[in-house]
Design an enzyme around this catalytic site. Structure first.
Site, short mmCIF file in Angstrom:
data_model
loop_
_atom_site.label_atom_id
_atom_site.label_comp_id
_atom_site.label_asym_id
_atom_site.label_seq_id
_atom_site.Cartn_x
_atom_site.Cartn_y
_atom_site.Cartn_z
N HIS A 85 71.34 22.40 56.13
CA HIS A 85 70.58 22.91 57.27
C HIS A 85 71.36 23.99 58.03
O HIS A 85 70.78 24.75 58.80
CB HIS A 85 70.07 21.78 58.19
CG HIS A 85 71.07 21.17 59.11
ND1 HIS A 85 71.72 19.98 58.86
CD2 HIS A 85 71.51 21.55 60.34
CE1 HIS A 85 72.51 19.66 59.86
NE2 HIS A 85 72.41 20.61 60.79
N ASP A 221 72.71 16.81 52.35
CA ASP A 221 72.71 17.96 53.26
C ASP A 221 73.97 18.83 53.11
O ASP A 221 74.83 18.86 53.98
CB ASP A 221 72.59 17.42 54.70
CG ASP A 221 72.10 18.48 55.67
OD1 ASP A 221 72.17 19.69 55.33
OD2 ASP A 221 71.66 18.12 56.78
N SER A 648 77.72 19.63 62.89
CA SER A 648 77.10 19.69 61.57
C SER A 648 77.98 20.48 60.63
O SER A 648 78.45 21.57 60.97
CB SER A 648 75.74 20.36 61.65
OG SER A 648 74.79 19.40 61.96
N1 ARG Z 1 69.32 16.39 63.49
C1 ARG Z 1 70.23 17.27 62.81
C2 ARG Z 1 70.78 18.28 63.82
O1 ARG Z 1 70.63 18.09 64.99
C3 ARG Z 1 69.61 17.94 61.62
C4 ARG Z 1 68.58 18.99 61.92
C5 ARG Z 1 68.02 19.70 60.73
N2 ARG Z 1 67.09 18.88 59.99
C6 ARG Z 1 65.75 18.74 60.27
N3 ARG Z 1 65.04 17.91 59.53
N4 ARG Z 1 65.14 19.39 61.23
O2 ARG Z 1 70.96 19.46 63.64
N1 GLU Z 2 72.53 17.99 63.15
C1 GLU Z 2 73.42 18.32 64.22
C2 GLU Z 2 74.00 19.74 64.08
O1 GLU Z 2 73.43 20.58 63.48
C3 GLU Z 2 74.51 17.30 64.27
C4 GLU Z 2 73.93 16.04 64.74
C5 GLU Z 2 74.34 15.74 66.18
O2 GLU Z 2 73.75 16.27 67.11
O3 GLU Z 2 75.27 14.94 66.28
O4 GLU Z 2 74.96 20.10 64.69
#
Ligand code: ARG
Ligand code: GLU
Length: 713
Positions: A85, A221, A648
């Protein structure tokens, strides 16, 4: 008796120690504050092995990837790994109908196949320095916040001049502990970063938004890039003559896997946390802002989903937008539930009353801190109203895509006074960005969004903050936003691409000003600038002074506690252990998932759960090579490291400093850790590195990449 009580105390203490996994620590201060604790919990190396300016250390393998992620170097030829991502927009930018890398994945089987990326960078930290004394040298308490800010800006500029070595390094100085301390960061930025590999989205984004922020998780990922340098190993713009960057350090990769209780640490760039807020702030966020923002996004997502379900074309058009809107929406829901379950406001209030008692027992303290909490109370009761109005501006008013797009007209305000050539160029630019806009635009979604959200703005926000066109809706359309939407989307030149292009052919700024979408945009901007902006800045200035004082006071009040500064997108170490958890009564979540779970979720009817045939074949043949553990292919695991957005792609390392996984998410029950960390519920979610290697090796057959890594069996 005595013996027993000593043992008892030791047991009690050790359980306190092992539960205290909260914190995002400053690498250069590990040796002072954390290393003993880390070693007690199993860490086998020294603080110097993590961060050193005298010799190569793990920090030399960590980069800021792009603008908001972390990445790490995993070979001596500059190979970099981060999340799927995080590399998503690069993978997308190289994708077309003929080469759909998002759907099919992409692998460079030799370096000549790697793909060049515009505007992507990988930034190394050369060193950091505590510059508090330097920055605060001429600052006294008599200065106003404005004057203080100006002086600090001057100090920052001087630091930049003294340390950048004529632009070789990028210098960033940031406040810590709300401006009680300052640290300078010396960075070196590489800008030739090429795409090397990415699995298909059905692996790299498996589970999609359905599983986002959730455990149990099965997302592969990861994506890979390579940093290039000039022949002297220095940063250089893209050139065919550039060569793979030779890192000072690359990470060894462990195939040993993890067991419950194993020591782990995360080394990366957490973005923002707010751990020292008062109860008043937490009340505003969880009681006022989050519920409204969640409700607005609920509506938006439902509108998108309904249309996306009807058409594949629309689903593709809105996939990135949906993911973006859904990501924060889901996080806020989790955050609010977590704060509630934790009784966060009450906990804050208890701390504040103990604090007040402490303040009141001393005359000097009373003089300095006696009114702090009441001032907070007043400011937040005032700020709440403005913040909510601001939320509706961003989350409701600016949710209409054609309204937002008209902000591009601002660049053309001077149109009549520039040369023919400049005019042509400006129009060309606008036409180009409109191509991108219309490629992913579906009018019925936008129209519905407008007519659904605007009435909520009108209903929930004081008339003082209503944009002017609301009165037109009232007078001409009897307050019916559906009717007004009919008018807007039939009259605005932005409602479809052909109309817009015809409009550009004979562009006139005067005419643009009369377009209803641009009128709405300007009305909203007007309200914002007249009624909100100054007030919010003024109150934030007051808050920044209070925050600085309160932080200082808290540190005096709890003088035995080791404080960590809030995340601010600077390099940090979080450490903890591999751990399972109980999300609710009677339910236990194990700490790891396997490929079996991917096959369980497989459902060709559900877009997020389609498993590629090739992966099923490997599963059926149990063809896992050296990456399996007792015949199972592990996919993800949870641990108690304190992380947030920006982490991330961060490496998750074991006691020997070897790479065991990539951080990519948190569990839903633990997302309140940005405001209050709970060792029982907060878990970071890590991609097991063995699953990534299995995909590279067995699924993609990219042995060339495996061969350049240093894998420790
Ligand atoms: N929750 C993760 C973050 O905050 C992954 C986000 C990307 N993935 C998604 N399905 N939108 O970035
Ligand atoms: N998916 C989040 C990022 O892109 C990390 C998850 C979190 O917020 O801890 O940084």
């Amino acid at each position: 008796m005595k013996k027993i009580s000593i043992i008892l105390i030791a047991v009690l203490l050790s359980s306190i120690v092992s539960k205290a996994d909260e914190g995002m620590w400053i690498p250069m201060l590990l040796k002072k504050y954390n290393i003993e604790d880390m070693q007690k919990k199993g860490f086998k190396l020294t603080a110097e092995d993590i961060y050193s300016v005298n010799k190569s250390s793990l920090k030399d393998a960590i980069v800021i990837f792009g603008r908001g992620c972390t990445g790490e170097i995993i070979s001596d030829e500059g190979l970099l790994i981060t999340n799927h991502h995080c590399g998503y927009s690069q993978i997308q930018s190289h994708s077309s109908v003929d080469h759909d890398y998002l759907t099919d994945g992409f692998w460079a089987y030799n370096k000549s196949e790697e793909l060049v990326n515009q505007g992507l960078s990988a930034t190394f930290l050369i060193r950091m320095e505590d510059v508090t004394k330097y920055v605060l040298d001429e600052i006294s308490d008599n200065l106003t916040e404005r004057e203080r800010k100006d002086k600090i800006k001057t100090a920052f500029a001087k630091l930049e001049k003294e340390n950048s070595e004529e632009g070789k390094y990028k210098i960033v100085t940031k406040p810590f502990f709300y401006g009680n301390e300052y640290y300078m960061f010396v960075y070196q930025e590489y800008t030739d970063v090429r795409l090397v590999g990415a699995p298909p989205s059905a692996i790299g984004k498996f589970g999609g938004d359905t599983d986002n922020w959730m455990w149990p998780r099965h997302t592969g990922d990861f994506s890979m890039f390579r940093i290039y340098a000039d022949k002297d190993n220095n940063p250089a713009k893209f050139s065919k003559d550039n060569v793979p960057y030779k890192p000072k350090r690359s990470l060894d990769i462990s195939l040993k896997g993890v067991k419950k209780g194993d020591f782990t640490f995360v080394f990366g760039y957490p973005g923002t946390t707010m751990e020292y807020l008062t109860s008043y702030a937490v009340k505003m966020i969880s009681g006022v802002e989050n519920p409204h923002k969640i409700n607005l996004r609920d509506k938006r997502l439902a509108i998108m989903r309904a249309e996306m379900d009807k058409s594949t074309k629309v689903r593709i058009q809105y996939s990135t937008k949906y993911a973006r809107v859904a990501n924060a929406w889901k996080k806020w829901i989790g955050e609010n539930r977590g704060l509630m379950k934790l009784n966060a406001i009450e906990k804050k209030q208890n701390l504040e009353s103990e604090f007040t008692t402490w303040v009141n027992t001393d005359v000097n303290r009373t003089k300095e801190y006696g009114t702090l909490l009441n001032q907070y109370k007043d400011i937040y009761s005032e700020l709440s109203e403005y913040k909510l109005a601001q939320d509706y501006v961003f989350e409701a008013a600016f949710a209409t895509e054609i309204v937002m797009f008209t902000r591009n007209f601002n660049a053309l305000a001077n149109y009549d006074n520039i040369s023919k050539e400049q005019q042509a160029k400006a129009i060309e630019r606008l036409r180009k960005s409109s191509d991108g806009f219309y490629k992913d635009f579906y009018m019925p979604i936008d129209k519905k969004t407008f007519s659904t959200l605007m009435p909520l703005y009108k209903k929930n926000i004081d008339a003082k903050y209503h944009p002017k066109f609301f009165s037109v809706v009232d007078k001409k359309y009897k307050g019916d936003f559906n009717k007004y939407a009919e008018f807007l989307f039939s009259k605005s030149v932005l409602a479809n691409k052909e109309k817009f292009n015809t409009f550009l052919d004979k562009f006139s700024y005067k005419k643009a000003l009369k377009d209803p979408a641009f009128i709405i945009y300007n009305d909203i901007k007007d309200v914002y600038l007249k009624e909100l902006n100054d007030k919010i800045i003024e109150l934030n200035d007051k808050l920044s002074l209070l925050n600085r004082k309160y932080m200082k006071a808290l540190m005096e009040f709890q003088k035995d506690k080791i404080f960590y500064p809030d995340a601010n997108f600077t390099l940090r170490v979080a450490f903890g252990q591999v751990d399972d958890y109980f999300p609710k009564d009677g339910v236990k979540y194990d700490y790891y998932t396997t490929l079996d779970g991917i096959i369980e979720k497989d459902d060709p009817e559900i877009y997020d759960y389609r498993v590629p045939e090739k992966l099923k074949e490997l599963y059926n043949a149990k063809d896992y090579g050296r990456y399996a553990e007792n015949g199972k292919m592990h996919v993800c695991f949870t641990a108690s490291n304190h992380t947030t957005g920006g982490n991330s792609g961060s490496p998750v390392l074991n006691a020997n400093g070897e790479l065991i996984g990539l951080n990519f998410d948190r569990n839903w029950e633990g997302t309140m850790s940005d405001i209050m960390y709970d060792p029982d519920q907060c878990r970071n979610i890590t991609l097991d590195i063995r699953y990534a290697l299995f995909i590279i090796d067995k699924f993609a057959g990219a042995k060339n990449l495996i061969d350049e890594m240093n894998i420790v069996e």
